[in-house]
Scaffold this motif. Structure first.
Motif, PDB file in Angstrom:
ATOM      1  N   HIS A 267       0.086   0.894   3.830  1.00 17.78           N
ATOM      2  CA  HIS A 267       1.044  -0.205   3.987  1.00 17.78           C
ATOM      3  C   HIS A 267       1.318  -0.559   5.444  1.00 17.78           C
ATOM      4  N   MET A 268       0.786   0.250   6.382  1.00 18.21           N
ATOM      5  CA  MET A 268       0.940  -0.040   7.807  1.00 18.21           C
ATOM      6  C   MET A 268      -0.334   0.345   8.543  1.00 18.21           C
ATOM      7  N   ALA A 269      -0.395  -0.030   9.811  1.00 20.82           N
ATOM      8  CA  ALA A 269      -1.569   0.278  10.632  1.00 20.82           C
ATOM      9  C   ALA A 269      -1.493   1.707  11.158  1.00 20.82           C
ATOM     10  N   TYR A 270      -2.565   2.459  10.967  1.00 21.81           N
ATOM     11  CA  TYR A 270      -2.636   3.832  11.459  1.00 21.81           C
ATOM     12  C   TYR A 270      -4.037   4.147  11.952  1.00 21.81           C
ATOM     13  N   ASN A 271      -4.105   5.092  12.876  1.00 25.78           N
ATOM     14  CA  ASN A 271      -5.363   5.609  13.393  1.00 25.78           C
ATOM     15  C   ASN A 271      -5.495   7.046  12.898  1.00 25.78           C
ATOM     16  N   ILE A 272      -6.497   7.299  12.082  1.00 25.44           N
ATOM     17  CA  ILE A 272      -6.670   8.603  11.462  1.00 25.44           C
ATOM     18  C   ILE A 272      -7.863   9.312  12.100  1.00 25.44           C
ATOM     19  N   THR A 273      -7.606  10.412  12.767  1.00 24.55           N
ATOM     20  CA  THR A 273      -8.685  11.193  13.389  1.00 24.55           C
ATOM     21  C   THR A 273      -9.075  12.318  12.446  1.00 24.55           C
ATOM     22  N   LEU A 274     -10.395  12.499  12.285  1.00 26.25           N
ATOM     23  CA  LEU A 274     -10.953  13.445  11.318  1.00 26.25           C
ATOM     24  C   LEU A 274     -11.955  14.371  11.991  1.00 26.25           C
TER      25      LEU A 274
ATOM     26  N   ALA B 291      -5.350  -0.618   8.164  1.00 24.44           N
ATOM     27  CA  ALA B 291      -4.281  -1.615   8.247  1.00 24.44           C
ATOM     28  C   ALA B 291      -4.216  -2.342   6.914  1.00 24.44           C
ATOM     29  N   PRO B 292      -3.062  -2.919   6.569  1.00 27.37           N
ATOM     30  CA  PRO B 292      -2.932  -3.576   5.265  1.00 27.37           C
ATOM     31  C   PRO B 292      -3.588  -4.946   5.177  1.00 27.37           C
ATOM     32  N   ASP B 293      -4.013  -5.509   6.319  1.00 28.10           N
ATOM     33  CA  ASP B 293      -4.483  -6.893   6.325  1.00 28.10           C
ATOM     34  C   ASP B 293      -5.909  -7.068   6.830  1.00 28.10           C
ATOM     35  N   ARG B 294      -6.639  -5.987   7.074  1.00 29.85           N
ATOM     36  CA  ARG B 294      -8.006  -6.152   7.556  1.00 29.85           C
ATOM     37  C   ARG B 294      -8.859  -4.957   7.176  1.00 29.85           C
ATOM     38  N   GLN B 295     -10.155  -5.117   7.332  1.00 29.88           N
ATOM     39  CA  GLN B 295     -11.097  -4.096   6.926  1.00 29.88           C
ATOM     40  C   GLN B 295     -10.934  -2.822   7.756  1.00 29.88           C
ATOM     41  N   VAL B 296     -11.178  -1.704   7.099  1.00 26.98           N
ATOM     42  CA  VAL B 296     -11.174  -0.411   7.784  1.00 26.98           C
ATOM     43  C   VAL B 296     -12.287  -0.393   8.827  1.00 26.98           C
ATOM     44  N   GLN B 297     -11.968   0.170   9.990  1.00 30.72           N
ATOM     45  CA  GLN B 297     -12.953   0.311  11.062  1.00 30.72           C
ATOM     46  C   GLN B 297     -13.133   1.797  11.377  1.00 30.72           C
ATOM     47  N   VAL B 298     -14.378   2.209  11.558  1.00 27.76           N
ATOM     48  CA  VAL B 298     -14.680   3.603  11.878  1.00 27.76           C
ATOM     49  C   VAL B 298     -15.170   3.672  13.315  1.00 27.76           C
ATOM     50  N   ASN B 299     -14.430   4.421  14.138  1.00 32.65           N
ATOM     51  CA  ASN B 299     -14.752   4.568  15.553  1.00 32.65           C
ATOM     52  C   ASN B 299     -15.339   5.967  15.776  1.00 32.65           C
ATOM     53  N   PRO B 300     -16.586   6.062  16.233  1.00 28.52           N
ATOM     54  CA  PRO B 300     -17.166   7.391  16.449  1.00 28.52           C
ATOM     55  C   PRO B 300     -16.487   8.180  17.564  1.00 28.52           C
TER      56      PRO B 300
ATOM     57  N   GLY C 281       0.830  -1.200   0.000  1.00 30.88           N
ATOM     58  CA  GLY C 281       0.000   0.000   0.000  1.00 30.88           C
ATOM     59  C   GLY C 281       0.858   1.240   0.000  1.00 30.88           C
ATOM     60  N   PHE C 282       0.210   2.364   0.231  1.00 35.31           N
ATOM     61  CA  PHE C 282       0.888   3.663   0.242  1.00 35.31           C
ATOM     62  C   PHE C 282       1.233   4.085   1.667  1.00 35.31           C
ATOM     63  N   GLY C 283       2.266   4.901   1.777  1.00 35.78           N
ATOM     64  CA  GLY C 283       2.551   5.538   3.051  1.00 35.78           C
ATOM     65  C   GLY C 283       1.398   6.454   3.422  1.00 35.78           C
ATOM     66  N   ILE C 284       0.967   6.385   4.667  1.00 38.75           N
ATOM     67  CA  ILE C 284      -0.227   7.137   5.070  1.00 38.75           C
ATOM     68  C   ILE C 284      -0.079   8.644   4.907  1.00 38.75           C
TER      69      ILE C 284
END
Length: 320
Positions: free
Chosen positions: A193-200, A213-222, A163-166
């Protein structure tokens, strides 16, 4: 180790001489990092270009301009694509305040010698953007003129995938998205390409944290807070060294405290447990960034100084 404030601001609507000066200054260090395991371990230029065209075609004119300013070399072009870059591990805390006028605040914790220290003001695709830079055109945290704010925190996993660098994904979000829904759709679509937590956070006050993460589904945490794990701790040594659970607990308790003011919450980012002085170990707080979508402002904070920026103007960096 004493923290040195090696920050500077760039203001170019389109990449030109200022960006080229940044490249000339920072490229030797980035090149050493990029080639640490040999150029044969990196995707080829054509592979990188195909992936960039497939996932972020709007960025191609910018990418081509940057490659030109960088001298047109193969290694620089591969690096600038940010496709499957070498791994990097940081330690950050970030949260969105929503009790009054919403804002996003974050601490960026890393080794001082590895900080690019660039605040980039740009309008590459017609939308003004202000951001803390990384990898010469990537984004650690930033905001665009639509009032959309993004910030990254390492997800606390050793796994490195395809993947791409975040930082480049966050650049793409700021260049092309207007609100939370747009940004979440991008994070679901473009592989990291790595696991990251993106706050928006967007101008309407909508906020969340997206776990990629590169190996599992995106999760959205409210719950719009993040430290350096994804729900469960998967790298215990890193979690212990960076106090990720303690920082997360502190943020949750702070936001649940009905009596705490916005000013008190901001000040807490300049004190333990959120503020770290472990610079020699690579986990020291290099800056605190405060984003106000309602004002279009970005403020960088340290315990004894502040640096005010806005989407309209670049101010000189603090001395020290």
């Amino acid at each position: 180790m004493k923290l040195q404030y090696g920050f500077h601001a760039m203001h170019e609507a389109w990449p030109d001489t200022q960006w080229q000066a940044l490249f000339n200054r920072a490229w030797p260090a980035y090149q050493r990092w990029f080639l640490k395991k040999g150029i044969g371990q990196q995707p080829t230029y054509l592979q990188s270009l195909r992936q960039l065209r497939a996932y972020m075609p709007e960025l191609l004119p910018i990418y081509e301009r940057l490659c030109e300013l960088a001298g047109g070399g193969d290694t620089a072009a591969r690096f600038l694509s940010m496709y499957c870059p070498p791994p990097y591990y940081v330690s950050c805390s970030q949260a969105v305040w929503t009790k009054t006028t919403p804002f996003l605040i974050r601490n960026y914790d890393y080794h001082p010698a590895l900080l690019e220290g660039t605040v980039m003001h740009s309008s590459w695709l017609g939308k003004p953007v202000i951001a803390s830079g990384d990898c010469l055109w990537g984004v650690l945290d930033g905001m665009n003129s639509a009032g959309l704010v993004v910030s990254l925190a390492f997800g606390g996993r050793k796994l490195v995938g395809i993947g791409f660098g975040i930082p480049l994904i966050l650049r793409y979000i700021l260049e092309t998205c207007r609100d939370l829904a747009d940004a979440v759709a991008v994070l679901r679509h473009i592989p990291s390409h790595m696991a990251y937590n993106i706050t928006l956070l967007d101008r309407l006050g909508e906020a969340c944290t997206v776990l990629v993460a590169p190996d599992r589904q995106v999760q959205v945490n409210p719950l719009a807070i993040a430290t350096n794990h994804q729900q469960l701790v998967e790298w215990p040594q890193h979690a212990l060294a960076t106090a990720t659970l303690e920082r997360e607990s502190f943020l949750i308790q702070s936001l649940a405290n009905a009596e705490q003011t916005a000013e008190e919450f901001i000040h807490s980012f300049l004190q333990p447990p959120l503020y770290s002085t472990q610079y020699a170990r690579g986990f020291g707080t290099l800056y605190t960034a405060l984003y106000r979508p309602d004002l279009g402002s970005m403020t960088l904070l340290w315990p004894h100084r502040t640096w005010q920026q806005s989407l309209e103007a670049a101010n000189p960096a603090p001395e020290g």
